[in-house]
Scaffold this motif. Structure first.
Motif, short mmCIF file in Angstrom:
data_model
loop_
_atom_site.label_atom_id
_atom_site.label_comp_id
_atom_site.label_asym_id
_atom_site.label_seq_id
_atom_site.Cartn_x
_atom_site.Cartn_y
_atom_site.Cartn_z
N TYR A 451 22.50 -6.36 30.20
CA TYR A 451 21.91 -6.01 28.91
C TYR A 451 22.17 -7.06 27.84
O TYR A 451 21.77 -6.89 26.69
N ARG A 452 22.81 -8.15 28.22
CA ARG A 452 23.26 -9.13 27.22
C ARG A 452 22.09 -9.80 26.51
O ARG A 452 22.08 -9.90 25.29
N GLY A 453 21.10 -10.25 27.28
CA GLY A 453 19.96 -10.92 26.67
C GLY A 453 19.22 -10.01 25.71
O GLY A 453 18.84 -10.41 24.61
N MET A 454 19.02 -8.75 26.13
CA MET A 454 18.33 -7.79 25.28
C MET A 454 19.15 -7.48 24.03
O MET A 454 18.61 -7.40 22.91
N ALA A 455 20.46 -7.32 24.18
CA ALA A 455 21.32 -7.02 23.04
C ALA A 455 21.30 -8.14 22.01
O ALA A 455 21.17 -7.89 20.80
N VAL A 456 21.40 -9.38 22.48
CA VAL A 456 21.37 -10.52 21.55
C VAL A 456 20.01 -10.61 20.88
O VAL A 456 19.91 -10.87 19.67
N CYS A 457 18.94 -10.38 21.65
CA CYS A 457 17.60 -10.44 21.06
C CYS A 457 17.39 -9.34 20.02
O CYS A 457 16.77 -9.57 18.98
N LEU A 458 17.93 -8.14 20.28
CA LEU A 458 17.80 -7.07 19.30
C LEU A 458 18.59 -7.39 18.03
O LEU A 458 18.13 -7.12 16.91
N ALA A 459 19.78 -7.98 18.21
CA ALA A 459 20.57 -8.38 17.05
C ALA A 459 19.84 -9.47 16.26
O ALA A 459 19.80 -9.44 15.02
N MET A 460 19.24 -10.43 16.98
CA MET A 460 18.49 -11.48 16.31
C MET A 460 17.21 -10.93 15.68
O MET A 460 16.76 -11.40 14.64
N LEU A 461 16.63 -9.90 16.33
CA LEU A 461 15.46 -9.23 15.74
C LEU A 461 15.84 -8.61 14.40
O LEU A 461 15.10 -8.72 13.42
N SER A 462 17.00 -7.96 14.37
CA SER A 462 17.48 -7.40 13.12
C SER A 462 17.71 -8.50 12.08
O SER A 462 17.39 -8.34 10.90
N GLY A 463 18.25 -9.65 12.56
CA GLY A 463 18.47 -10.77 11.66
C GLY A 463 17.17 -11.32 11.09
O GLY A 463 17.06 -11.59 9.89
N ARG A 464 16.17 -11.48 11.95
CA ARG A 464 14.87 -11.99 11.48
C ARG A 464 14.21 -11.00 10.52
O ARG A 464 13.52 -11.41 9.57
N THR A 465 14.43 -9.70 10.77
CA THR A 465 13.94 -8.71 9.82
C THR A 465 14.60 -8.93 8.46
O THR A 465 13.95 -8.86 7.41
N GLY A 466 15.90 -9.24 8.50
CA GLY A 466 16.61 -9.56 7.27
C GLY A 466 16.04 -10.79 6.59
O GLY A 466 15.93 -10.83 5.35
N SER A 467 15.66 -11.80 7.38
CA SER A 467 15.06 -13.01 6.80
C SER A 467 13.77 -12.68 6.09
O SER A 467 13.50 -13.18 4.98
N MET A 468 12.94 -11.86 6.73
CA MET A 468 11.65 -11.49 6.13
C MET A 468 11.87 -10.67 4.85
O MET A 468 11.29 -10.96 3.80
N VAL A 469 12.73 -9.65 4.96
CA VAL A 469 13.01 -8.80 3.80
C VAL A 469 13.64 -9.63 2.68
O VAL A 469 13.27 -9.52 1.51
N GLY A 470 14.60 -10.50 3.07
CA GLY A 470 15.28 -11.31 2.08
C GLY A 470 14.35 -12.26 1.35
O GLY A 470 14.37 -12.35 0.12
N SER A 471 13.51 -12.97 2.12
CA SER A 471 12.61 -13.95 1.48
C SER A 471 11.61 -13.26 0.56
O SER A 471 11.29 -13.77 -0.52
N TYR A 472 11.15 -12.08 0.95
CA TYR A 472 10.20 -11.35 0.11
C TYR A 472 10.89 -10.82 -1.16
O TYR A 472 10.39 -10.99 -2.28
N LEU A 473 12.07 -10.19 -0.98
CA LEU A 473 12.77 -9.60 -2.13
C LEU A 473 13.24 -10.66 -3.11
O LEU A 473 13.17 -10.47 -4.33
N ILE A 474 13.71 -11.80 -2.58
CA ILE A 474 14.19 -12.86 -3.47
C ILE A 474 13.04 -13.42 -4.29
O ILE A 474 13.18 -13.68 -5.49
N GLY A 475 11.88 -13.60 -3.65
CA GLY A 475 10.70 -14.03 -4.40
C GLY A 475 10.33 -13.03 -5.48
O GLY A 475 9.95 -13.41 -6.60
N LEU A 476 10.48 -11.74 -5.15
CA LEU A 476 10.19 -10.68 -6.13
C LEU A 476 11.22 -10.71 -7.27
O LEU A 476 10.87 -10.62 -8.45
N PHE A 477 12.51 -10.85 -6.90
CA PHE A 477 13.57 -10.87 -7.91
C PHE A 477 13.45 -12.08 -8.83
O PHE A 477 13.77 -11.99 -10.02
#
Length: 525
Positions: A451-477
């Protein structure tokens, strides 16, 4: 009684070994270093691909006629593509192989990204960047697993951290390339596309070079021995270990003492079912156990930490050239970062209100490149510090201390009136990005191979979601409440650091006893 006899026979028989034992016996040397450099090049290409829009958008705003809102969603586009496809790449890596998931996707990412430099308008550029990001997603998460699984227990943490340091190198190379290319004045008219080929288009192509080189190197690389072993392909795994041994010890492959690998219960079933039903069934099989005890707390923790780190670092870095450009356009240095940004915004609003003719300005000041390079150097130095300290103080301690301190610096960056001190604090804040590789190293140790590859990918998926949310919110702020962005994401990093206190003590795994009694000429150099 029988188990005791089997253990005794195993200790005396040096020709049969588990994978971890065989990897230790294969030694550590030139092969591991080359593999780390190749993986680092992939990570360098990945971060440059994600962050290049931070420099392209200010330089292309006239050609593509970008509004502030369009800049926001365009900067978030690569992360959106990653979010939508990370799950698929994680499944592919765990069922078909790490190398398989990466090789084709890297090649297509390079080609499509290069084609996007010829896009005649915003729509075509956005679509091509989005498609390129989809294929870039494959290696962006899988590479951490691929990197860790080629190194033995003694060196795994350090090599993963050193490979991750290429992310820091990428943040240095990117502003250097931008500084070299963007100030150029060439403009070639391409009649068949009705565009002017200007420096920002060349920058898009230049940033694919690390990925292109890594694709060539990966073509000659073998599959992960850990994946082959867990898939029951022991002979193929043993052949990879022989290659590692021969390169590290400058000896013939046949002299490798291990002749067979001891089977373990963990076997990945990569051929269960056919068609879309089989794929969905396989994805379900790879995912559900991760969200059940005892793995549930660790997937939640790694996803939360990656979300916080990515949203703070990548989210802010996308806007960093814009912020620095605003600082460079103002003469006063005794102003807070957000005061300068608000002054620039208010001036533009006043010009619009007074019907002043606004001339599109895509100038990027020299100070923007210089300060970006300084931040990249600090960022890179943090990776080296982590690589040195990880064996002495452990991953847990570094995560807690680094995330807490960088979060405090993010909050402080908007409280000081000296721009130079603010940039230094911002640089320290960006050092939290070094925790991405460290968190993935934690995941490699927490999750079993299946399950290692899937777990790392899910963690990175969460991270990329953070990148998207962060870049949008910072532009808004930046438009409505600049300081809130610094306080929100700085505070999130502090919470991430405190959350890491719940991690088990990530001590280095014990070297198997059989290694201690191995013949002298098979020890690591």
């Amino acid at each position: 009684m029988g188990d005791a006899m089997d253990n005794a026979n195993h200790k005396n028989d040096k020709t049969a070994a588990t994978l971890d034992e065989a990897m230790l016996l294969s030694g550590f040397g030139i092969y591991n270093i080359i593999h780390m450099l190749m993986s680092g090049l992939i990570l360098m290409g990945m971060i440059m691909h994600c962050l290049v829009l931070g420099y392209v958008i200010p330089a292309a705003q006239c050609d593509l006629e970008l509004t502030t809102q369009q800049k926001g969603w365009l900067s978030a586009l690569p992360f959106t593509a990653i979010i939508l496809t990370s799950y698929f790449w994680g499944w592919l890596a765990d069922t078909k192989g790490r190398r398989t998931a990466m090789l084709g996707s890297m090649f297509l990412a390079v080609i499509i990204s290069a084609i996007s430099s010829f896009a005649p308008n915003l729509t075509s550029f956005a679509v091509l960047q989005f498609v390129s990001a989809i294929f870039m997603t494959g290696p962006s998460a899988v590479v951490y697993t691929f990197l860790g699984e080629f190194h033995n227990l003694r060196h795994r943490d350090k090599m993963v951290t050193l490979g991750s340091a290429f992310i820091g190198i990428g943040t240095i190379v990117l502003p250097c390339l931008s500084w070299l290319i963007l100030p150029q004045n060439f403009s070639f008219y391409l009649e068949f596309l009705d565009i002017y080929y200007r420096p920002w288009r060349l920058l898009v192509v230049a940033c694919t070079i690390p990925f292109a080189l890594a694709t060539i190197f990966l073509f000659f690389a073998p599959e992960s021995p850990k994946f082959l072993y867990s898939s029951g392909r022991h002979e193929e795994c043993l052949e990879v270990l022989r290659i590692i041994y021969a390169a590290n010890n400058f000896k013939p492959k046949d002299s490798f003492i291990v002749k067979s690998l001891i089977a373990e219960n963990q076997v990945t079933n990569s051929n269960k079912g056919r068609g879309i039903t089989g794929v969905l069934s396989s994805m379900k099989e790879q995912t559900l156990p991760i969200f059940k005890p005892p793995l549930l707390p660790w997937i939640c923790l790694t996803c939360f930490v990656q979300f916080g780190v990515f949203s703070a670092t990548n989210g802010f870095y996308i806007w960093f050239p814009t912020i620095l450009n605003a600082l460079g356009s103002q003469e006063s240095v005794n102003m807070k970062i957000c005061d300068v940004i608000e002054l620039t915004r208010n001036k533009a609003a006043a010009d619009a209100l007074n019907n002043t003719t606004i001339i599109c300005d895509d100038t990027i000041y020299t100070s923007t490149f210089e300060r970006s390079i300084y931040v990249g150097l600090v960022f890179f130095s943090m990776y080296l510090i982590v690589a040195v300290l990880v064996d002495f103080v452990g991953k847990k301690f570094i995560l807690v201390v680094t995330l807490t301190i960088t979060g405090i610096c993010a909050i402080s960056a908007n409280l000081v009136y000296d721009q130079q001190i603010a940039v230094v604090l911002f640089a320290i804040f960006q050092m939290s990005g070094a925790c991405v590789g460290l968190t993935n190293a934690v995941a490699v140790q927490l999750f079993p191979t299946k399950y290692r590859g899937m777990a790392v990918c899910l963690a990175m998926l969460s991270g990329r979601t953070g990148s998207m949310v962060g870049s949008y919110l910072i532009g808004l702020f930046l438009d409505i409440n600049c300081g809130a962005g610094f306080y929100l994401f700085g505070g999130l990093l502090v919470v991430n650091g405190l959350t890491c206190l719940t991690l088990p003590n990530m001590k280095k795994e014990k070297v198997p006893e059989t290694i201690a009694t191995a013949p002298k000429d098979t020890q690591e150099p």
